[in-house]
Design a protein around this motif. Structure first.
Motif, PDB file in Angstrom:
ATOM      1  N   ASN A 207     -12.728  -4.231 -17.193  1.00 10.99           N
ATOM      2  CA  ASN A 207     -12.369  -3.985 -18.461  1.00 10.99           C
ATOM      3  C   ASN A 207     -13.090  -3.290 -19.653  1.00 10.99           C
ATOM      4  OD1 ASN A 207     -10.293  -6.272 -18.232  1.00 10.99           O
ATOM      5  ND2 ASN A 207     -11.584  -7.898 -18.654  1.00 10.99           N
ATOM      6  N   TYR A 208     -13.819  -2.152 -18.857  1.00  7.48           N
ATOM      7  CA  TYR A 208     -14.515  -1.281 -19.704  1.00  7.48           C
ATOM      8  C   TYR A 208     -13.999  -0.025 -19.509  1.00  7.48           C
ATOM      9  CZ  TYR A 208     -17.963   1.639 -21.630  1.00  7.48           C
ATOM     10  OH  TYR A 208     -18.643   2.601 -22.445  1.00  7.48           O
ATOM     11  N   TYR A 209     -13.166   0.338 -20.487  1.00  2.00           N
ATOM     12  CA  TYR A 209     -12.230   1.742 -20.358  1.00  2.00           C
ATOM     13  C   TYR A 209     -12.605   3.003 -21.159  1.00  2.00           C
ATOM     14  CZ  TYR A 209      -9.400  -2.041 -18.305  1.00  2.00           C
ATOM     15  OH  TYR A 209      -8.993  -3.237 -17.355  1.00  2.00           O
ATOM     16  N   ALA A 210     -13.904   2.769 -21.819  1.00  2.00           N
ATOM     17  CA  ALA A 210     -14.261   3.889 -22.820  1.00  2.00           C
ATOM     18  C   ALA A 210     -14.695   4.968 -21.652  1.00  2.00           C
ATOM     19  CB  ALA A 210     -15.197   3.478 -23.815  1.00  2.00           C
ATOM     20  N   PRO A 211     -14.625   6.392 -21.900  1.00  2.00           N
ATOM     21  CA  PRO A 211     -15.254   7.438 -21.195  1.00  2.00           C
ATOM     22  C   PRO A 211     -16.577   7.469 -21.424  1.00  2.00           C
ATOM     23  CG  PRO A 211     -14.043   8.207 -23.051  1.00  2.00           C
ATOM     24  CD  PRO A 211     -13.628   6.800 -23.190  1.00  2.00           C
ATOM     25  N   VAL A 212     -17.190   7.803 -20.429  1.00  2.00           N
ATOM     26  CA  VAL A 212     -18.848   8.250 -20.856  1.00  2.00           C
ATOM     27  C   VAL A 212     -18.698   9.618 -19.971  1.00  2.00           C
ATOM     28  CG1 VAL A 212     -20.949   7.753 -19.717  1.00  2.00           C
ATOM     29  CG2 VAL A 212     -19.297   5.843 -19.862  1.00  2.00           C
ATOM     30  N   LEU A 213     -19.505  10.437 -21.113  1.00  2.00           N
ATOM     31  CA  LEU A 213     -19.681  11.676 -20.753  1.00  2.00           C
ATOM     32  C   LEU A 213     -20.987  12.316 -20.946  1.00  2.00           C
ATOM     33  CD1 LEU A 213     -16.876  11.521 -22.739  1.00  2.00           C
ATOM     34  CD2 LEU A 213     -16.715  13.945 -22.233  1.00  2.00           C
ATOM     35  N   ASP A 214     -21.379  13.445 -20.109  1.00  2.00           N
ATOM     36  CA  ASP A 214     -22.683  14.315 -20.164  1.00  2.00           C
ATOM     37  C   ASP A 214     -22.231  15.725 -20.276  1.00  2.00           C
ATOM     38  OD1 ASP A 214     -25.488  12.832 -19.721  1.00  2.00           O
ATOM     39  OD2 ASP A 214     -23.729  11.502 -18.752  1.00  2.00           O
ATOM     40  N   ILE A 215     -23.001  16.124 -21.548  1.00  2.00           N
ATOM     41  CA  ILE A 215     -22.719  17.632 -21.555  1.00  2.00           C
ATOM     42  C   ILE A 215     -24.209  18.317 -21.373  1.00  2.00           C
ATOM     43  CG2 ILE A 215     -22.069  19.528 -23.023  1.00  2.00           C
ATOM     44  CD1 ILE A 215     -19.873  17.584 -24.040  1.00  2.00           C
ATOM     45  N   GLY A 216     -24.054  19.354 -20.217  1.00  2.00           N
ATOM     46  CA  GLY A 216     -25.329  20.148 -20.220  1.00  2.00           C
ATOM     47  C   GLY A 216     -25.639  21.549 -20.991  1.00  2.00           C
ATOM     48  N   ARG A 217     -26.648  22.092 -20.420  1.00  2.00           N
ATOM     49  CA  ARG A 217     -27.290  23.279 -21.070  1.00  2.00           C
ATOM     50  C   ARG A 217     -26.167  24.279 -20.792  1.00  2.00           C
ATOM     51  NH1 ARG A 217     -31.991  24.641 -18.673  1.00  2.00           N
ATOM     52  NH2 ARG A 217     -31.053  26.101 -17.207  1.00  2.00           N
ATOM     53  N   TYR A 218     -25.720  25.187 -21.695  1.00  2.00           N
ATOM     54  CA  TYR A 218     -24.854  26.369 -21.594  1.00  2.00           C
ATOM     55  C   TYR A 218     -25.716  27.442 -20.983  1.00  2.00           C
ATOM     56  CZ  TYR A 218     -25.867  27.434 -26.383  1.00  2.00           C
ATOM     57  OH  TYR A 218     -26.454  27.639 -27.684  1.00  2.00           O
ATOM     58  N   THR A 219     -25.119  28.188 -20.190  1.00  2.00           N
ATOM     59  CA  THR A 219     -25.760  29.486 -19.393  1.00  2.00           C
ATOM     60  C   THR A 219     -24.946  30.559 -19.445  1.00  2.00           C
ATOM     61  OG1 THR A 219     -25.026  28.813 -17.284  1.00  2.00           O
ATOM     62  CG2 THR A 219     -27.383  28.102 -18.111  1.00  2.00           C
ATOM     63  N   SER A 220     -25.506  31.785 -19.697  1.00  2.00           N
ATOM     64  CA  SER A 220     -24.788  32.893 -19.854  1.00  2.00           C
ATOM     65  C   SER A 220     -24.279  33.709 -18.628  1.00  2.00           C
ATOM     66  CB  SER A 220     -25.753  34.112 -20.562  1.00  2.00           C
ATOM     67  OG  SER A 220     -24.971  35.280 -20.620  1.00  2.00           O
ATOM     68  N   GLN A 221     -22.992  33.846 -18.873  1.00  2.00           N
ATOM     69  CA  GLN A 221     -22.142  34.510 -17.653  1.00  2.00           C
ATOM     70  C   GLN A 221     -21.369  35.652 -18.052  1.00  2.00           C
ATOM     71  OE1 GLN A 221     -20.085  31.785 -14.853  1.00  2.00           O
ATOM     72  NE2 GLN A 221     -21.896  30.383 -14.737  1.00  2.00           N
ATOM     73  N   GLY A 222     -21.893  36.707 -18.152  1.00  2.00           N
ATOM     74  CA  GLY A 222     -21.324  38.022 -18.827  1.00  2.00           C
ATOM     75  C   GLY A 222     -21.299  37.753 -20.113  1.00  2.00           C
ATOM     76  N   ASP A 223     -19.815  37.675 -21.209  1.00  2.00           N
ATOM     77  CA  ASP A 223     -19.658  37.386 -22.234  1.00  2.00           C
ATOM     78  C   ASP A 223     -19.331  35.919 -22.419  1.00  2.00           C
ATOM     79  OD1 ASP A 223     -17.233  37.274 -21.184  1.00  2.00           O
ATOM     80  OD2 ASP A 223     -16.260  38.702 -22.635  1.00  2.00           O
ATOM     81  N   ARG A 224     -19.592  34.948 -21.578  1.00  2.00           N
ATOM     82  CA  ARG A 224     -19.301  33.621 -21.524  1.00  2.00           C
ATOM     83  C   ARG A 224     -20.679  32.766 -21.479  1.00  2.00           C
ATOM     84  NH1 ARG A 224     -14.669  31.992 -17.436  1.00  2.00           N
ATOM     85  NH2 ARG A 224     -16.299  32.689 -15.830  1.00  2.00           N
ATOM     86  N   LEU A 225     -20.370  31.596 -22.318  1.00  2.00           N
ATOM     87  CA  LEU A 225     -21.643  30.740 -22.092  1.00  2.00           C
ATOM     88  C   LEU A 225     -20.909  29.436 -21.423  1.00  2.00           C
ATOM     89  CD1 LEU A 225     -23.157  30.897 -25.727  1.00  2.00           C
ATOM     90  CD2 LEU A 225     -24.196  31.911 -23.501  1.00  2.00           C
ATOM     91  N   MET A 226     -21.288  29.155 -20.313  1.00  2.00           N
ATOM     92  CA  MET A 226     -20.685  28.143 -19.334  1.00  2.00           C
ATOM     93  C   MET A 226     -21.590  26.912 -19.413  1.00  2.00           C
ATOM     94  SD  MET A 226     -17.856  29.835 -18.657  1.00  2.00           S
ATOM     95  CE  MET A 226     -17.214  28.450 -17.848  1.00  2.00           C
ATOM     96  N   MET A 227     -20.902  25.824 -19.746  1.00  2.00           N
ATOM     97  CA  MET A 227     -21.516  24.624 -20.050  1.00  2.00           C
ATOM     98  C   MET A 227     -21.024  23.391 -19.518  1.00  2.00           C
ATOM     99  SD  MET A 227     -21.293  22.795 -23.836  1.00  2.00           S
ATOM    100  CE  MET A 227     -19.621  22.656 -23.824  1.00  2.00           C
ATOM    101  N   PRO A 228     -21.449  22.935 -18.509  1.00  2.00           N
ATOM    102  CA  PRO A 228     -21.205  21.484 -17.585  1.00  2.00           C
ATOM    103  C   PRO A 228     -20.661  20.399 -18.493  1.00  2.00           C
ATOM    104  CG  PRO A 228     -23.501  21.781 -17.478  1.00  2.00           C
ATOM    105  CD  PRO A 228     -23.023  22.865 -18.375  1.00  2.00           C
ATOM    106  N   VAL A 229     -19.632  19.893 -18.362  1.00  2.95           N
ATOM    107  CA  VAL A 229     -19.098  18.654 -19.030  1.00  2.95           C
ATOM    108  C   VAL A 229     -18.554  17.708 -17.755  1.00  2.95           C
ATOM    109  CG1 VAL A 229     -17.304  17.915 -20.379  1.00  2.95           C
ATOM    110  CG2 VAL A 229     -18.176  19.966 -20.844  1.00  2.95           C
TER     111      VAL A 229
END
Length: 227
Positions: free
Chosen positions: A162-184
C-alpha cells in the motif's frame, strides 16, 4: 489542492493490473535509472544567480502530476489519488546526518522558489531531529546527491504494501560535450505504475529541463531584473 479522491475499482482502467500486483504477485517494486540532460536549466539558473536544486524539485514534481499513477495512495483502507503531491527531500546536517524537509508544490515556480529559500534559511542543521517539521501525507521522497555520479541505484522497499509514492535519487551531472548528463533513479510499486508510465514521466521531465524559459522564472534575481 491536497484533495484525496477515492477510486472506484469497478470502473478504474487499471483495476486488473492493480489486482495482479496486490493480490497475486504482491508488493513488486522496481527501479529505473536514466540519464537526462540538465544543461539548459543549469545554465539558466547560474546566469540568474538562482539555486538549481529547487528547480529540480519543482520540475520533477510537475512531471509526475501529469499521471495519476504517481499520485496514488491508500487512506483508511481506501485506494485513491491526490490532486497534488509535494517533494520531501533530505538536507545534510552539521553532523553529517540527514534532516528531511518539504516544500509545498505550487504551479507558480517563483512562489515555490521563495518558500524553499525561506525554509532553507530557517532549518536547523545543528540538531538531531529526522524531520524539519510536519511532513505532508501526500509527499514523495526525492534525494539530490550532487557529490555522486552513478549508473544505477537499487531500493528494496520492505513492508511496502500500500505504499505507492515514488522514491527518486538524482546524482551529479557530468559534462558530455555541450550536455550535462544527470542520473535520475526512480523506484515505484508496480501496482501503481508500469515502465511506460515511468518513461512518460522522464520524457516530461526532460522537456521541462530543456525549456526553463517557460517556467523557471524568479522575479528579482539576476538577469530577471534587467529584461
Amino acid at each position: 489542492m491536497n484533495q484525496f479522491t477515492p477510486i472506484d475499482l469497478t470502473r478504474w482502467p487499471r483495476a486488473g493490473q492493480y489486482h495482479l500486483f496486490t493480490q497475486q504477485w504482491t508488493t513488486v517494486s522496481y527501479t529505473v535509472t536514466q540519464k537526462l540532460d540538465a544543461a539548459r536549466t543549469v545554465a539558466w539558473c547560474h546566469t540568474r544567480h538562482q539555486k538549481f536544486v529547487p528547480a529540480l524539485l519543482w520540475a520533477v514534481t510537475r512531471s509526475m502530476l501529469e499521471q495519476e499513477n504517481f499520485r496514488l495512495a491508500v487512506r483508511d483502507g481506501v485506494l485513491g489519488s491526490w490532486d497534488v503531491i509535494h517533494p520531501i527531500y533530505p538536507v545534510v546536517t552539521d553532523a553529517g546526518n540527514l534532516i528531511f524537509c518539504s516544500t509545498p508544490y505550487t504551479p507558480d515556480y517563483g512562489a515555490f522558489y521563495g518558500t524553499y529559500r525561506t525554509q532553507q534559511r530557517a532549518v536547523r542543521l545543528d540538531g538531531n531531529e529526522a524531520f524539519a517539521g510536519p511532513m505532508p501525507e501526500n509527499g514523495y521522497i526525492l534525494s539530490v546527491v550532487p557529490y555522486m555520479d552513478f549508473s544505477s541505484v537499487s531500493f528494496h522497499l520492505k513492508n511496502a504494501k500500500n505504499y505507492y509514492a515514488p522514491v527518486l535519487d538524482i546524482g551529479r551531472y557530468t559534462s558530455q560535450g555541450d550536455r550535462l548528463m544527470m542520473p535520475v533513479s526512480l523506484t515505484i510499486n508496480h501496482a501503481a505504475a508500469d515502465l511506460h508510465h515511468v518513461h512518460r514521466m522522464l520524457t516530461a521531465l526532460q522537456a521541462l529541463l530543456d525549456s526553463p524559459e517557460t517556467w523557471c522564472r524568479v522575479p528579482g534575481t539576476g538577469k530577471e531584473m534587467h529584461p
